[in-house]
Design a protein around this motif. Structure first.
Motif, PDB file in Angstrom:
ATOM      1  N   ARG A 166       0.850  -1.187   0.000  1.00  0.00           N
ATOM      2  CA  ARG A 166       0.000   0.000   0.000  1.00  0.00           C
ATOM      3  C   ARG A 166       0.880   1.230   0.000  1.00  0.00           C
ATOM      4  N   LEU A 167       0.262   2.408  -0.104  1.00  0.00           N
ATOM      5  CA  LEU A 167       1.019   3.651   0.021  1.00  0.00           C
ATOM      6  C   LEU A 167       1.205   3.965   1.501  1.00  0.00           C
ATOM      7  N   PRO A 168       2.268   4.677   1.828  1.00  0.00           N
ATOM      8  CA  PRO A 168       2.469   5.078   3.231  1.00  0.00           C
ATOM      9  C   PRO A 168       1.436   6.119   3.649  1.00  0.00           C
ATOM     10  N   ARG A 169       1.050   6.092   4.906  1.00  0.00           N
ATOM     11  CA  ARG A 169       0.330   7.241   5.466  1.00  0.00           C
ATOM     12  C   ARG A 169       1.347   8.348   5.727  1.00  0.00           C
ATOM     13  N   GLU A 170       0.885   9.593   5.647  1.00  0.00           N
ATOM     14  CA  GLU A 170       1.874  10.664   5.771  1.00  0.00           C
ATOM     15  C   GLU A 170       2.540  10.680   7.131  1.00  0.00           C
ATOM     16  N   GLU A 171       1.846  10.210   8.164  1.00  0.00           N
ATOM     17  CA  GLU A 171       2.466  10.195   9.488  1.00  0.00           C
ATOM     18  C   GLU A 171       3.557   9.125   9.545  1.00  0.00           C
ATOM     19  N   GLU A 172       3.356   8.032   8.847  1.00  0.00           N
ATOM     20  CA  GLU A 172       4.408   7.021   8.767  1.00  0.00           C
ATOM     21  C   GLU A 172       5.622   7.589   8.045  1.00  0.00           C
ATOM     22  N   TRP A 173       5.350   8.222   6.922  1.00  0.00           N
ATOM     23  CA  TRP A 173       6.450   8.764   6.129  1.00  0.00           C
ATOM     24  C   TRP A 173       7.263   9.756   6.947  1.00  0.00           C
ATOM     25  N   GLU A 174       6.568  10.675   7.601  1.00  0.00           N
ATOM     26  CA  GLU A 174       7.280  11.731   8.325  1.00  0.00           C
ATOM     27  C   GLU A 174       8.060  11.160   9.508  1.00  0.00           C
ATOM     28  N   HIS A 175       7.415  10.252  10.195  1.00  0.00           N
ATOM     29  CA  HIS A 175       8.094   9.631  11.330  1.00  0.00           C
ATOM     30  C   HIS A 175       9.371   8.932  10.853  1.00  0.00           C
ATOM     31  N   ALA A 176       9.273   8.222   9.760  1.00  0.00           N
ATOM     32  CA  ALA A 176      10.442   7.492   9.253  1.00  0.00           C
ATOM     33  C   ALA A 176      11.507   8.449   8.727  1.00  0.00           C
ATOM     34  N   ALA A 177      11.082   9.514   8.105  1.00  0.00           N
ATOM     35  CA  ALA A 177      12.037  10.408   7.440  1.00  0.00           C
ATOM     36  C   ALA A 177      12.730  11.342   8.424  1.00  0.00           C
ATOM     37  N   GLU A 178      12.148  11.520   9.589  1.00  0.00           N
ATOM     38  CA  GLU A 178      12.770  12.440  10.547  1.00  0.00           C
ATOM     39  C   GLU A 178      14.187  12.016  10.896  1.00  0.00           C
ATOM     40  N   GLY A 179      14.431  10.728  10.743  1.00  0.00           N
ATOM     41  CA  GLY A 179      15.768  10.263  11.067  1.00  0.00           C
ATOM     42  C   GLY A 179      16.771  10.390   9.933  1.00  0.00           C
ATOM     43  N   GLU A 180      16.317  10.833   8.771  1.00  0.00           N
ATOM     44  CA  GLU A 180      17.215  10.850   7.608  1.00  0.00           C
ATOM     45  C   GLU A 180      17.816  12.234   7.401  1.00  0.00           C
ATOM     46  N   PRO A 181      19.032  12.279   6.863  1.00  0.00           N
ATOM     47  CA  PRO A 181      19.631  13.584   6.570  1.00  0.00           C
ATOM     48  C   PRO A 181      18.863  14.278   5.441  1.00  0.00           C
ATOM     49  N   LEU A 182      18.681  15.587   5.593  1.00  0.00           N
ATOM     50  CA  LEU A 182      17.927  16.363   4.609  1.00  0.00           C
ATOM     51  C   LEU A 182      18.803  16.647   3.398  1.00  0.00           C
ATOM     52  N   ALA A 183      19.011  15.653   2.580  1.00  0.00           N
ATOM     53  CA  ALA A 183      19.877  15.798   1.408  1.00  0.00           C
ATOM     54  C   ALA A 183      19.429  14.826   0.348  1.00  0.00           C
TER      55      ALA A 183
END
Lengths: 430, 430, 430, 430
Positions: free
Chosen positions: A310-327
């Motif tokens: 399925r597609l990610p829910r936006e809260e899943e995406w944001e939670h997961a991405a918070e740990g990634e470098p903004l690049a």
């Protein structure tokens, strides 16, 4: 000097430096275009590049110079209506589908308009700091973010214009960036525990109203694909009859597919039985290792269903991405096209840049949402129906512009943005 | 040398001289325009000026150079489809409503295309006469007449583009022609006995297939107004509620009026309670002594009914006009707008030039009509339904192009041509 | 007693006898239908049978009873607007495309409305003759002719309703009329000298305003086919790819064909590779010897061009038909379908009845045309644009209703009438 | 006998008793209607009552009898396509907007179809229990729930049909239920603490797939209005220019308002300056103390914004309603219209029945959602885009059919259901 005053002065300093940089880049993005390319509107959703040049200036004129610069003189009495996009509170406006009917003002006149507005803005920014209160400084910052959004739109509108006409000309002379093959075979899943997490913008930097306030959500455990779906993977869906199998589609998507005659992503076109891809550097063969883009929400959703995900829910995406470098592969890379996967290593690869990732989430207000005050309240809030959220930015998003909490949104039929997808699955579904 | 051969050589001599003149004038008509103005399509019925430049070249390429010039090289493989207007027999074509989506080829590239075609045409015309048989000479003559038609269309399309956008820019710097008031108070009727008359083209000169063959018609006695209806007269109709009285209108006209929101002719617009008129020299107050133009068939018909009269049948018009000198306010006057009545004297004043005059006659084949042979048969014949005939040329019709037998035709809703009217009445109705 | 008075009394006598006959037949035509069939509107051009029942009564109520019967009481205050078809002068009206949204009044209530109107009409007709002046008598006669037109429309609307729904039920139990094969092989041409002829209604009987006045036309010599085109002949056109060859079609027809997906006449449908025909007696195999019907003007025109012929002009048709006996396969035959050719003998066979014959002539006013006075002027005059003339009546036209001068008219896309064609050619074309 | 077997036998016993009750009620709801009312389709979103009668039978035929009843004979070979609503997997189907074109089968034939299906179903239910496994029993239960949904749709479609035609007839003779004024002045808020709550169906009873699985959500503290918004309260919004103030509306709502010409809820209409309300008992004056209904999501949202509040999220609604008794003004009350507030006492009054309450939540799958298996997977899942959730049932929802977890869903423009609203606010917004 009080701390708050020092901060504001620092902020003004920053705006003084930033303003010309942002404004200049909009013009640089138009440099490769012919006058003819700047005028045409290729569909109602898109705007002529000339209109973007003018409207971004109108924004500063309307929300900064007219209310706040004493003695500001309108460049032209007709421009406020001509270049108002959708602000009901800002008065009359030219109908959106007829932006391409405006042969006048000419490109040169629009450039003069930009210069006029820049003159006012630079005078204001150079003036006494006392004249620029925190609210006004914020509006200027908003105007720069607004202009950055239009830089991306300008490129996607131009890509639609050039890529859907028979000659399919390149936007620019071929870019020098070499195209390296994918360093890794994309695949695999990253797992997240979920639980009670926080979502939304936090901290001092700029954010849009729709990212606020920071609030809590409960997430079931979930997994996100480590990489966006590639053209090669998507091609399997196409080859498997994905566009002809109703059971894979939302009902509205199935109808949209038929109404528009979709049988592949936008900018794919067949030549002698093989798929070609239109890019801003012109047409070339499809590269299987690049992230797929220019798919609608409906196509992304159907692909995910075909894949048993399925597609990610936006809260899943944001939670997961918070740990990634903004690049990532953003506008500054100059590539202007999604790139194959790099060497990997992060939990989520290509979370930022390359392609906007469609989420399963309808665009809606966060608990406690308050629109910007006054006319600027129309910026985001009134679009909160019938649209879906995209996350992560694309290869034409300015780096400065992006955040993990950033919410982009388009209707589920939109395909002309650099929109792709990343799969998700829950512990329940997996 | 045989007579026929001498005639044909004379004819070729004429074409050699004529070709560059006609072609150059198309380009001269574009000279006042900005690149932006050449690209935009302001409605599906109109075409961008750039498209006219290209399509008129396409006509020579398709019907003269490709079939008859040995070794002719296509300028670009995509142009035959891009610039085909409506010839099914000539293969694929770009959809008409999307002519304005083509930012490419650029204006400069289209000019190069024109030069390429001109090179071929001039080589052919300069070559051995034996290579150009009578049929080919006729096709070249047709191509020049075709280009003259597009000169008029180019100007009316440009007028629509410039006159319906908010800034309403002038097409050119104000023309020098002084505007003299009407020399006579228009009015009065010219009577015709009717009887068995002849209609249609006769003689040696060029004519379109739709003007042929010459044939007989029986006419009841009739009268035609000596002058076209003026703006002042039409204003009385407007002021009398003409646009709100169903009993004056054809049913389809009444519906068209509502659907399009008509309340006055195209290019009239109110400013502070007074009517302004958009002209190719820009907006100015309505001049009451000028012939009214930019009315649809339906408006012309409703006006006539309001006045207790009717529109002329085309056979009445042609019969009456055959006696008039082929002269008037045509393209060569440079005025590009209908002029007030002159000193009069003719039975019919302003029969030629100023405004096309809507006739009561549906556009239909004459008895014995034969379309041009081959693909050129699509030129006129296939449009013979749902259109009405207009006669007499306008202020932007090239003088060379016109004849008493000339049949122009448009759908009954069309308003963007210089279309006006002249009243008629029969002995029965009078 | 003066001659004029005697004539009027005779006329009243005739109306008294005729009125109940005509009214009753409308109801008889509805007898085979279920209530469900009386309510549905199968397309905007068609009306529910229930609406025909009501509207024909509305006509008498509006134009006869309300103005002329002292003390007449409206049956229902909402009906004047509900059942007004298109008379702007008669006030508001229910939108045509929503006639099928009216579940109320019920069929029974509409029948009561008919009875109420009949009561008023019969009282008026039975009353003092002095109350009915010549104009009123004419309006009553017009109302009966109007009702006869709606009898035909009711049947063609019902045929469209029943024939285009999946179950394709028959309108009635199979008719008893045996179907004889054609007595002659249709073919051959009848020649006419043309010259200065007279056209239009003459004499004392009833005629519509659009048939008047009688006037002169000049006709070139011409030929008409002795028989209407048969299904067998039309099938050859279909088999020859007639629906796929642009060169045979008017441009608007070619587009209509594509937009509607035409590949054969209306009511033809394929079953196992063979054409079936829906008739009011239900579906059956196509009979090759019957006149083709349910073709549009565009299809008729394309067929004629394919055959190297053309459609007749209405003046040719009328001139030719004036010599023929006013008889044929009309409503009274009970067949309700075109019949194969009879033994022939007349110069034109099947000129009257069987199928309406499309003419090449746009529907336009005759020289000296005057619409009926007052509101009834909307009956015919306001439709004189964008429609084509059909002549000769059909198998569902009441015999009393028809004349050689009778002008029927429909838009060029209309196919649901019993519309066929007869070929013509001129001495020039032949 | 094992526990599971006993349970299943009990379940079958229940279905045997229930089936005829549910089926009979559908027919009883049609009893007050005339044949004419059963046939008409008043808009594409609505279906003729006759179609509901047939489609609910088709459901049992398609999903129960054809796959599971040995020797079942189709009633008619064309019905499977005629009465398929939207199941792609069930083959061809008649186009939805043309359901009202079907005059056949007649109402009597549809009743015979119902009887035929009932015969099959009763035979199956009366047969050996072993033949009905749990899955089949579930499908029968689903078919009954499906029929209950269509009972509500039948009434709202009939209300649209009768209430939007000029005569506005009542659906039935005036109901006997006396209309008591509101026992309490509606007002006040109920507070909820939020926190980590559970949402979705739990337990053994029937539920749709879209209510599952039960899962956790985190809720911020919130308040819900104790009563639905009343007509009197909504009238203040109307009187305050609510329909003319862009700042109150979502952008798509503002456009929908203009496109449809909304200026009040559906079924409100002005008479002599006062609002009348169409109800299933016919028109009567607006009662200010009744809950407002027949508003779209957009109107509900705009009203809430005008009031400084918002719509509830569906998780808030469900969490709050779980504590309320499942009772209210439902179909069984016979009122068929929302009622004024009762004596109160509950935390939320009128949570169930009266009006469906629009939620702020887009209709989307719950975490872990799995559609029904096979073709029945199309029942709910494929509609999960572009729709909004409504909760709580209405005055025409069968009591048996409702649950706190029940999710109804319609597009944001839909107004023909009994759709109203209840305000919400968060601790942040309050």
């Amino acid at each position: 000097m009080a701390q708050a005053t020092r901060e504001r002065l620092g902020d003004l300093e920053r705006l003084r430096a930033l303003y010309p940089l942002v404004r200049r880049r909009t013009e640089e993005l138009c440099a490769p275009l012919r006058v003819e390319d700047l005028v045409v509107q290729s569909m109602p959703d898109a705007s002529p590049a000339k209109w973007h040049l003018a409207h971004t200036s109108w924004f500063f004129e309307t929300f900064v110079l007219r209310p706040a610069l004493a003695g500001y003189r309108l460049f032209h009495p007709a421009y406020p209506a001509l270049f108002n996009s959708y602000y009901e509170s800002a008065g009359e406006r030219h109908p959106r589908p007829e932006r391409g009917h405006l042969s006048r003002p000419t490109v040169a006149e629009v450039r003069a308009y930009r210069a006029h507005v820049d003159g006012g803005m630079l005078a204001m920014l150079a003036g006494e700091a006392a004249r620029i209160d925190a609210q006004l400084a914020f509006t200027i910052e908003l105007g720069l973010n607004h202009e950055e959004q239009h830089q991306e739109l300008l490129l996607t509108d131009v890509k639609h214009l050039l890529g859907t006409q028979p000659l399919r000309p390149a936007y620019r002379e071929a870019a020098v960036t070499a195209r390296a093959p994918a360093a890794t075979a994309p695949g695999g899943w990253a797992s997240f525990d979920g639980g009670l997490v926080e979502l939304g913008h936090a901290g001092a930097g700029f954010a849009f109203d729709n990212e606020c306030p920071r609030h809590r959500r409960y997430l079931e455990p979930f997994e996100l694909a480590r990489y966006p779906v590639t053209c090669g993977e998507y091609l399997e869906f196409v080859a498997d009859g994905g566009y002809a199998r109703a059971e894979l589609w939302l009902s509205d998507g199935w109808d949209a597919r038929a109404a528009h005659g979709w049988s592949a992503p936008l900018h794919w076109f067949p030549v002698d039985g093989a798929w070609q891809l239109y890019t801003l550097d012109g047409p070339r063969p499809l590269a299987l290792d690049e992230p797929v883009c220019h798919v609608s929400f409906y196509e992304a959703d159907a692909y995910a269903r075909w894949k048993g995900a399925r597609l990610p829910r936006e809260e899943e995406w944001e939670h997961a991405a918070e740990g990634e470098p903004l690049a990532g592969n953003l506008l500054e890379s100059g590539r202007m096209h999604p790139a194959p996967a790099g060497p990997g290593g992060a939990r989520l690869d290509q979370a930022f840049g390359d392609v906007w990732e469609w989420c399963a989430s309808a665009y809606a207000p966060y608990p406690g949402f308050r629109p910007f005050p006054g006319g600027l309240g129309e910026y985001n809030g009134k679009w909160m129906s019938n649209r879906y959220v995209l996350r992560g930015g694309s290869c034409v998003t300015p780096a400065r512009h992006l955040r993990a909490s950033y919410r982009n949104f388009f209707g589920p039929e939109a395909r002309w943005q650099f929109s792709g997808l990343r799969l998700a699955r829950g512990s329940v579904e997996a």
